[in-house]
Enzyme design. Structure first.
Site, PDB file in Angstrom:
ATOM      1  N   GLY A 158      -7.153  -6.674   1.389  1.00  0.00           N
ATOM      2  CA  GLY A 158      -7.274  -5.433   2.137  1.00  0.00           C
ATOM      3  C   GLY A 158      -6.997  -4.261   1.224  1.00  0.00           C
ATOM      4  O   GLY A 158      -6.323  -4.399   0.189  1.00  0.00           O
ATOM      5  N   GLN A 177      -4.643   4.147  -1.018  1.00  0.00           N
ATOM      6  CA  GLN A 177      -4.342   3.401  -2.231  1.00  0.00           C
ATOM      7  C   GLN A 177      -5.261   3.753  -3.396  1.00  0.00           C
ATOM      8  O   GLN A 177      -4.972   3.410  -4.531  1.00  0.00           O
ATOM      9  CB  GLN A 177      -4.409   1.897  -1.954  1.00  0.00           C
ATOM     10  CG  GLN A 177      -3.313   1.422  -1.009  1.00  0.00           C
ATOM     11  CD  GLN A 177      -3.440  -0.042  -0.730  1.00  0.00           C
ATOM     12  OE1 GLN A 177      -4.132  -0.441   0.198  1.00  0.00           O
ATOM     13  NE2 GLN A 177      -2.790  -0.855  -1.547  1.00  0.00           N
ATOM     14  N   CYS A 237       1.362  -6.259  -2.079  1.00  0.00           N
ATOM     15  CA  CYS A 237       0.562  -5.050  -1.950  1.00  0.00           C
ATOM     16  C   CYS A 237      -0.020  -4.688  -3.310  1.00  0.00           C
ATOM     17  O   CYS A 237       0.692  -4.724  -4.314  1.00  0.00           O
ATOM     18  CB  CYS A 237       1.442  -3.916  -1.427  1.00  0.00           C
ATOM     19  SG  CYS A 237       0.566  -2.362  -1.192  1.00  0.00           S
ATOM     20  N   LEU A 238      -1.298  -4.345  -3.325  1.00  0.00           N
ATOM     21  CA  LEU A 238      -1.924  -3.954  -4.583  1.00  0.00           C
ATOM     22  C   LEU A 238      -1.271  -2.709  -5.179  1.00  0.00           C
ATOM     23  O   LEU A 238      -1.339  -2.501  -6.389  1.00  0.00           O
ATOM     24  CB  LEU A 238      -3.427  -3.717  -4.374  1.00  0.00           C
ATOM     25  CG  LEU A 238      -4.238  -4.961  -3.989  1.00  0.00           C
ATOM     26  CD1 LEU A 238      -5.694  -4.571  -3.695  1.00  0.00           C
ATOM     27  CD2 LEU A 238      -4.167  -6.017  -5.071  1.00  0.00           C
ATOM     28  N   HIS A 242      -1.191  -4.325   7.937  1.00  0.00           N
ATOM     29  CA  HIS A 242      -0.716  -3.824   6.644  1.00  0.00           C
ATOM     30  C   HIS A 242      -1.533  -2.586   6.237  1.00  0.00           C
ATOM     31  O   HIS A 242      -0.969  -1.569   5.811  1.00  0.00           O
ATOM     32  CB  HIS A 242      -0.847  -4.943   5.602  1.00  0.00           C
ATOM     33  CG  HIS A 242      -0.392  -4.592   4.237  1.00  0.00           C
ATOM     34  ND1 HIS A 242       0.769  -5.090   3.691  1.00  0.00           N
ATOM     35  CD2 HIS A 242      -0.939  -3.804   3.283  1.00  0.00           C
ATOM     36  CE1 HIS A 242       0.914  -4.618   2.465  1.00  0.00           C
ATOM     37  NE2 HIS A 242      -0.124  -3.835   2.191  1.00  0.00           N
ATOM     38  N   GLU A 243      -2.862  -2.667   6.384  1.00  0.00           N
ATOM     39  CA  GLU A 243      -3.717  -1.540   5.984  1.00  0.00           C
ATOM     40  C   GLU A 243      -3.571  -0.349   6.926  1.00  0.00           C
ATOM     41  O   GLU A 243      -3.569   0.797   6.481  1.00  0.00           O
ATOM     42  CB  GLU A 243      -5.181  -1.979   5.876  1.00  0.00           C
ATOM     43  CG  GLU A 243      -5.435  -3.066   4.851  1.00  0.00           C
ATOM     44  CD  GLU A 243      -4.764  -2.860   3.501  1.00  0.00           C
ATOM     45  OE1 GLU A 243      -4.671  -1.711   3.025  1.00  0.00           O
ATOM     46  OE2 GLU A 243      -4.316  -3.851   2.907  1.00  0.00           O
ATOM     47  N   HIS A 274      -0.656   1.526   5.875  1.00  0.00           N
ATOM     48  CA  HIS A 274      -0.964   2.410   4.744  1.00  0.00           C
ATOM     49  C   HIS A 274      -1.557   3.731   5.233  1.00  0.00           C
ATOM     50  O   HIS A 274      -1.197   4.800   4.723  1.00  0.00           O
ATOM     51  CB  HIS A 274      -1.970   1.751   3.790  1.00  0.00           C
ATOM     52  CG  HIS A 274      -1.347   0.934   2.714  1.00  0.00           C
ATOM     53  ND1 HIS A 274      -0.465   1.450   1.782  1.00  0.00           N
ATOM     54  CD2 HIS A 274      -1.491  -0.373   2.411  1.00  0.00           C
ATOM     55  CE1 HIS A 274      -0.093   0.490   0.955  1.00  0.00           C
ATOM     56  NE2 HIS A 274      -0.691  -0.628   1.327  1.00  0.00           N
TER      57      HIS A 274
END
Length: 178
Positions: A46, A51, A88-89, A130-131, A134
């Site tokens: 995701g 991000q 997380c990226l 999660h997204e 963000h």
């Protein structure tokens, strides 16, 4: 399509609430394509616009064969409880168990600007939540207890003390496997 740089922990845009998208136009569709390409290159499931430095309510998810575009997403229902490890990226190499609802009903616009409502469970539900977090300026670390969060943040700061900034280039050569 292009692979964009990722914003890492400490970048102010990660704490911003994304602006609503008034219309899914060509610019938004290009952002969606870039998010997918960047997510695949970084080997994630995701990615939210925040991000990649864009504070708009756009995210993508591809988990367990469920590929989703999320423009202005809203969780209509959430039920159940599941605890699983998340990463997380934007916070590479940091992982922790997070408890989230196991089933969500989501409403969003798709890449054509059409409103869709769907149900997700398991990993897709976790990735979507999660997204959406963000897009609200929330990181998975915010779901942890204060001691665990402090421990992980201190480790992150120590490991990244010599970093030049909060943006990292995603290497295109890592995009060869999906």
């Amino acid at each position: 399509m292009s692979i964009r740089s990722l914003h890492l922990l400490g970048s102010p845009v990660l704490r911003q609430r994304g602006q609503e998208v008034a219309e899914v136009d060509d610019q938004v569709r290009r952002l969606i394509e870039d998010l997918f390409e960047t997510m695949y290159a970084a080997k994630g499931v995701g990615l939210a616009a925040n991000q990649v430095g864009v504070a708009r309510r756009v995210a993508v998810v591809d988990a367990e064969g469920e590929r989703r575009v999320l423009v202005n997403p809203v969780i209509l229902e959430a039920e159940g409880k599941d605890t699983a490890e998340e990463g997380c990226l934007s916070i590479p190499e940091v992982y922790a168990d997070v408890t989230r609802p196991d089933r969500v009903v989501v409403q969003a616009l798709d890449a054509d600007g059409q409103q869709v409502t769907f149900t997700a469970t398991g990993l897709p539900a976790r990735a979507i939540q999660h997204e959406i977090d963000h897009l609200d300026g929330i990181l998975f670390l915010d779901h942890l207890g204060p001691m665990k969060r402090r421990l992980l943040l201190n480790r992150w700061k120590k490991e990244h003390a010599k970093d030049d900034g909060f943006i990292v280039e995603v290497k295109p050569e890592s995009a060869d496997t999906r």
